[in-house]
Enzyme design. Sequence first.
Site, PDB file in Angstrom:
ATOM      1  N   SER A  55      43.220  36.196 130.444  1.00 46.65           N
ATOM      2  CA  SER A  55      42.586  37.087 131.413  1.00 46.65           C
ATOM      3  C   SER A  55      41.807  36.312 132.457  1.00 46.65           C
ATOM      4  O   SER A  55      41.390  36.878 133.460  1.00 46.65           O
ATOM      5  CB  SER A  55      41.584  37.997 130.703  1.00 46.65           C
ATOM      6  OG  SER A  55      42.211  38.727 129.701  1.00 46.65           O
ATOM      7  N   HIS A  68      50.000  37.783 133.258  1.00 46.94           N
ATOM      8  CA  HIS A  68      48.867  38.580 132.799  1.00 46.94           C
ATOM      9  C   HIS A  68      49.207  40.072 132.767  1.00 46.94           C
ATOM     10  O   HIS A  68      49.225  40.747 133.799  1.00 46.94           O
ATOM     11  CB  HIS A  68      47.656  38.315 133.729  1.00 46.94           C
ATOM     12  CG  HIS A  68      46.414  39.022 133.312  1.00 46.94           C
ATOM     13  ND1 HIS A  68      45.527  39.576 134.202  1.00 46.94           N
ATOM     14  CD2 HIS A  68      45.914  39.290 132.078  1.00 46.94           C
ATOM     15  CE1 HIS A  68      44.545  40.130 133.541  1.00 46.94           C
ATOM     16  NE2 HIS A  68      44.751  39.978 132.254  1.00 46.94           N
ATOM     17  N   GLU A  93      50.087  40.511 136.550  1.00 44.13           N
ATOM     18  CA  GLU A  93      49.649  39.496 137.514  1.00 44.13           C
ATOM     19  C   GLU A  93      50.412  38.205 137.229  1.00 44.13           C
ATOM     20  O   GLU A  93      50.509  37.802 136.066  1.00 44.13           O
ATOM     21  CB  GLU A  93      48.151  39.214 137.337  1.00 44.13           C
ATOM     22  CG  GLU A  93      47.266  39.944 138.322  1.00 44.13           C
ATOM     23  CD  GLU A  93      45.788  39.585 138.128  1.00 44.13           C
ATOM     24  OE1 GLU A  93      45.156  39.159 139.096  1.00 44.13           O
ATOM     25  OE2 GLU A  93      45.274  39.748 137.002  1.00 44.13           O
ATOM     26  N   ASN A 147      40.594  41.031 136.932  1.00 46.59           N
ATOM     27  CA  ASN A 147      39.369  40.865 136.146  1.00 46.59           C
ATOM     28  C   ASN A 147      38.202  40.312 136.950  1.00 46.59           C
ATOM     29  O   ASN A 147      37.043  40.485 136.568  1.00 46.59           O
ATOM     30  CB  ASN A 147      39.635  40.003 134.915  1.00 46.59           C
ATOM     31  CG  ASN A 147      40.445  40.787 133.896  1.00 46.59           C
ATOM     32  OD1 ASN A 147      40.219  41.981 133.718  1.00 46.59           O
ATOM     33  ND2 ASN A 147      41.402  40.147 133.263  1.00 46.59           N
TER      34      ASN A 147
HETATM   35  P1  NAD Z   1      43.121  40.450 119.927  1.00 50.72           P
HETATM   36  O1  NAD Z   1      41.843  39.968 119.350  1.00 50.72           O
HETATM   37  O2  NAD Z   1      43.528  41.878 119.759  1.00 50.72           O
HETATM   38  O3  NAD Z   1      44.353  39.570 119.364  1.00 50.72           O
HETATM   39  C1  NAD Z   1      44.379  38.178 119.296  1.00 50.72           C
HETATM   40  C2  NAD Z   1      45.355  37.803 118.171  1.00 50.72           C
HETATM   41  O4  NAD Z   1      45.584  36.390 118.209  1.00 50.72           O
HETATM   42  C3  NAD Z   1      44.805  38.121 116.772  1.00 50.72           C
HETATM   43  O5  NAD Z   1      45.752  38.914 116.066  1.00 50.72           O
HETATM   44  C4  NAD Z   1      44.649  36.725 116.135  1.00 50.72           C
HETATM   45  O6  NAD Z   1      44.891  36.723 114.744  1.00 50.72           O
HETATM   46  C5  NAD Z   1      45.726  35.946 116.880  1.00 50.72           C
HETATM   47  N1  NAD Z   1      45.566  34.488 116.822  1.00 50.72           N
HETATM   48  C6  NAD Z   1      44.417  33.768 116.876  1.00 50.72           C
HETATM   49  N2  NAD Z   1      44.717  32.447 116.731  1.00 50.72           N
HETATM   50  C7  NAD Z   1      46.065  32.345 116.627  1.00 50.72           C
HETATM   51  C8  NAD Z   1      46.981  31.262 116.451  1.00 50.72           C
HETATM   52  N3  NAD Z   1      46.547  30.006 116.370  1.00 50.72           N
HETATM   53  N4  NAD Z   1      48.291  31.548 116.372  1.00 50.72           N
HETATM   54  C9  NAD Z   1      48.756  32.808 116.430  1.00 50.72           C
HETATM   55  N5  NAD Z   1      47.926  33.880 116.579  1.00 50.72           N
HETATM   56  C10 NAD Z   1      46.617  33.641 116.672  1.00 50.72           C
HETATM   57  O7  NAD Z   1      43.072  40.038 121.478  1.00 50.72           O
HETATM   58  P2  NAD Z   1      43.865  40.707 122.706  1.00 50.72           P
HETATM   59  O8  NAD Z   1      43.053  41.770 123.311  1.00 50.72           O
HETATM   60  O9  NAD Z   1      45.277  40.975 122.270  1.00 50.72           O
HETATM   61  O10 NAD Z   1      43.840  39.479 123.748  1.00 50.72           O
HETATM   62  C11 NAD Z   1      44.777  38.423 123.664  1.00 50.72           C
HETATM   63  C12 NAD Z   1      44.839  37.701 124.998  1.00 50.72           C
HETATM   64  O11 NAD Z   1      45.217  38.637 126.025  1.00 50.72           O
HETATM   65  C13 NAD Z   1      43.503  37.092 125.455  1.00 50.72           C
HETATM   66  O12 NAD Z   1      43.768  35.893 126.145  1.00 50.72           O
HETATM   67  C14 NAD Z   1      42.967  38.155 126.400  1.00 50.72           C
HETATM   68  O13 NAD Z   1      42.082  37.628 127.353  1.00 50.72           O
HETATM   69  C15 NAD Z   1      44.259  38.623 127.057  1.00 50.72           C
HETATM   70  N6  NAD Z   1      44.206  39.972 127.646  1.00 50.72           N
HETATM   71  C16 NAD Z   1      43.511  40.982 127.027  1.00 50.72           C
HETATM   72  C17 NAD Z   1      43.476  42.255 127.595  1.00 50.72           C
HETATM   73  C18 NAD Z   1      42.729  43.386 126.935  1.00 50.72           C
HETATM   74  O14 NAD Z   1      42.519  44.426 127.582  1.00 50.72           O
HETATM   75  N7  NAD Z   1      42.338  43.253 125.689  1.00 50.72           N
HETATM   76  C19 NAD Z   1      44.171  42.505 128.783  1.00 50.72           C
HETATM   77  C20 NAD Z   1      44.909  41.461 129.373  1.00 50.72           C
HETATM   78  C21 NAD Z   1      44.908  40.197 128.792  1.00 50.72           C
END
Ligand code: NAD
Length: 296
Positions: free
Chosen positions: A124, A145, A157, A195
């Site tokens: 993000s 993104h 994005e 963001n």
């Molecule tokens: P989340 O906490 O729901 O999920 C993250 C997952 O990654 C978890 O299931 C965790 O177990 C896993 N993980 C951690 N270390 C790992 C590894 N070494 N190998 C494999 N899996 C691993 O988080 P999210 O909301 O899905 O966010 C994930 C990414 O997407 C982040 O970079 C976030 O900034 C980005 N993002 C989030 C949003 C949002 O609205 N939440 C929107 C766009 C982008």
Amino acid sequence: MTSLVPQIQKVGVVGAGQMGNGIAHVFALTGYNVVLSDLEQSALDAAMETIRGNLGRQVRKEMISEAECEAALARIQCATDLDAFSDVNLVVEAAAEREDLKKKIFASLLPIVPESAILTSNTSSISITRLASSTDRPEKFMGLHFMNPVPVMRLVELIRGIATDEATYSTMKAVVASLGKEAASAEDFPAFIVNRVLVPMINEAVYTLYEGVGTVESIDKAMKLGANHPMGPLELADFIGLDTCLAIMNVLHDGLADTKYRPCPLMVKYVEAGWLGRKAGRGFYDYRGAEPVPTR
Ligand code: NAD
């Protein structure tokens, strides 16, 4: 639906959280084979249950057929081991928003994925150029993104690092179009476009709560009815995840060195409490009952 991009046969998604499961969902529904990985089998089981539920909702709304739903599920392979990435053409990293973790994941992937594979991160806010330069192929590295919830939101994005080549960019543009989504290109500066604008607004809403200008309910109501936002900013913060919102504010604060991006201490406190929003059952609202109830 648009045709698949021929050079992308199999997509590896790292992280099966709220974004990873949505990304796996849309790639599989489009017709790409997907390998979805996470640290624990339990996270993969939960992700598959979510994907099944979300595809089922699309069937009920008559957006897709039962056969398309079943075919999409059959295209997703789950793995706790990155060896399953040995034949992917594209990696989409969607693990937690921590630079050290993301760099570690790419370092573990490099000896496994084919040399020709394109690497992308769903980060993000973190610098694509920095993530790219930690790999052996900065020219084949990009920011991809997606927005939350991935199956619903139309925008992706596209962020080029300083070294990203034209072939990688045009392939990823075609991939986004094949998913039926729209691309907006952003330069590689902290938090890109969406963001950079959205998360400081959320942070300001948390300051508004912290300073007692409004309650959780009045702040969300004011922005929904007063600014025509579909969700209030605190509700949206819970939806995104307060850990992710805080990580983005820290990247903005560190990367742009401007005090206007100072994360609200109340947001820090919620994250320290583990009240991360919907995914934790509690954030600015408590989701554990029949209806969400404000936590202050
Ligand atoms: P989340 O906490 O729901 O999920 C993250 C997952 O990654 C978890 O299931 C965790 O177990 C896993 N993980 C951690 N270390 C790992 C590894 N070494 N190998 C494999 N899996 C691993 O988080 P999210 O909301 O899905 O966010 C994930 C990414 O997407 C982040 O970079 C976030 O900034 C980005 N993002 C989030 C949003 C949002 O609205 N939440 C929107 C766009 C982008």
